[in-house]
Design a protein around this motif. Structure first.
Motif, PDB file in Angstrom:
ATOM      1  N   ALA A 148    -102.198   0.808  36.502  1.00 26.73           N
ATOM      2  CA  ALA A 148    -102.972  -0.643  36.903  1.00 26.73           C
ATOM      3  C   ALA A 148    -103.205  -1.028  35.651  1.00 26.73           C
ATOM      4  N   GLU A 149    -103.544   0.015  34.696  1.00 26.20           N
ATOM      5  CA  GLU A 149    -104.009  -0.683  33.337  1.00 26.20           C
ATOM      6  C   GLU A 149    -102.698  -1.142  32.655  1.00 26.20           C
ATOM      7  N   ARG A 154     -93.032   5.401  36.962  1.00 28.91           N
ATOM      8  CA  ARG A 154     -94.060   4.804  36.193  1.00 28.91           C
ATOM      9  C   ARG A 154     -93.538   3.315  35.796  1.00 28.91           C
ATOM     10  N   LEU A 155     -94.761   2.473  35.484  1.00 34.23           N
ATOM     11  CA  LEU A 155     -94.492   1.193  35.194  1.00 34.23           C
ATOM     12  C   LEU A 155     -93.970   1.255  33.569  1.00 34.23           C
ATOM     13  N   GLN A 182     -85.435  16.920  38.033  1.00 32.83           N
ATOM     14  CA  GLN A 182     -86.894  16.883  38.186  1.00 32.83           C
ATOM     15  C   GLN A 182     -87.483  15.616  37.859  1.00 32.83           C
ATOM     16  N   LEU A 183     -86.972  15.086  36.945  1.00 31.91           N
ATOM     17  CA  LEU A 183     -87.457  13.582  36.634  1.00 31.91           C
ATOM     18  C   LEU A 183     -87.073  12.595  37.657  1.00 31.91           C
ATOM     19  N   LEU A 206     -98.082   5.901  26.541  1.00 29.17           N
ATOM     20  CA  LEU A 206     -98.668   5.148  27.343  1.00 29.17           C
ATOM     21  C   LEU A 206     -98.666   5.568  28.770  1.00 29.17           C
ATOM     22  N   TRP A 207     -97.794   6.392  29.261  1.00 29.21           N
ATOM     23  CA  TRP A 207     -98.111   7.180  30.697  1.00 29.21           C
ATOM     24  C   TRP A 207     -99.165   8.070  30.595  1.00 29.21           C
TER      25      TRP A 207
END
Length: 243
Positions: free
Chosen positions: A159-160, A17-18, A10-11, A152-153
């Motif tokens: 972009a941030e 993500r960054l 699933q992951l 964070l995600w």
């Protein structure tokens, strides 16, 4: 620990993500492991070898302290801005790690200057204490890469996150960046290495970029260098990265 294959599948289907922790943590793991091994095998009767091993311990401690401060200033600030309290446990770890780095640094310098009779015991004590430090940091980095990234995600766009990353990088002096590149780039996988260097090549002055490549090339296998050179559109022949 049980690995849930269905969860992994699933992951894998989710757009990556960054990850602000991934690259630097690979560098730190490599630097820590190499330093621990170097200290464990050093001949304390060989003064130049002992000087090199203790210098590597000191350099590792200096990078760890700088890394802690970068995380405190940029990543913890970002986490606390949108999830107050979420970084408190790791912030406590950071305080412990900074004290531990000071102790290990002092012990490495003391070993270098110790009498011949004391060196074996001091080296063994430093080796064991460094092993504890490495073990604690491996656990610590896992928490950051999982729990902190999740925070964070959930609260920042890529972009941030990229803006935070660029602001952090702008504070790193060239000498420290060279150390990071030396321990990071050889230990990234080929796709990560190419992606990071393509980005660096688009932002750095070309002389500085090629100097980085030449600094890293001796630490790459011939196959890895050739693959990287092709990806960057450079001659794969050693020594021609700046052509």
């Amino acid at each position: 620990m049980n690995i849930d294959l269905q969860e992994l599948q699933q992951l894998a289907a989710v757009q990556p993500r960054l990850d602000l922790y991934g690259g630097i943590h690979k560098a730190l793991r490599a630097f820590m492991a190499d330093t621990l091994l170097a200290l464990g095998r050093v001949d304390v009767e060989d003064a130049p070898a002992l000087a090199a091993a203790t210098r590597q311990v000191v350099d590792l401690m200096d990078l760890c302290v700088s890394h802690l401060r970068h995380e405190n200033e940029f990543l913890h600030t970002a986490i606390e801005a949108r999830a107050p309290g979420a970084s408190s446990a790791i912030a406590h770890d950071h305080g412990d790690h900074e004290r531990h780095t000071a102790q290990l640094r002092a012990a490495a310098l003391a070993l270098r200057e110790a009498s011949d009779a004391l060196r074996p015991a001091l080296c063994q004590a430093l080796y064991r204490e460094l092993a504890v430090f490495v073990a604690d940091n491996l656990r610590h980095m896992h928490v950051e890469e999982t729990a902190h990234n999740a925070v964070l995600w959930a609260r920042y766009t890529d972009a941030e996150l990229a803006q935070i990353h660029d602001a952090l990088l702008a504070t790193i002096p060239p000498a420290e960046m060279a150390v990071v590149a030396r321990w990071m780039l050889p230990y990234l996988n080929p796709a990560e290495r190419l992606g990071m260097l393509r980005e660096a090549g688009s932002k750095m002055p070309q002389p500085a970029f090629h100097a980085m490549l030449e600094g890293v090339r001796p630490h790459l296998a011939t196959k890895d260098w050739a693959q990287l050179a092709r990806g960057l559109g450079l001659p794969p022949v050693p020594g021609l990265a700046g052509v």
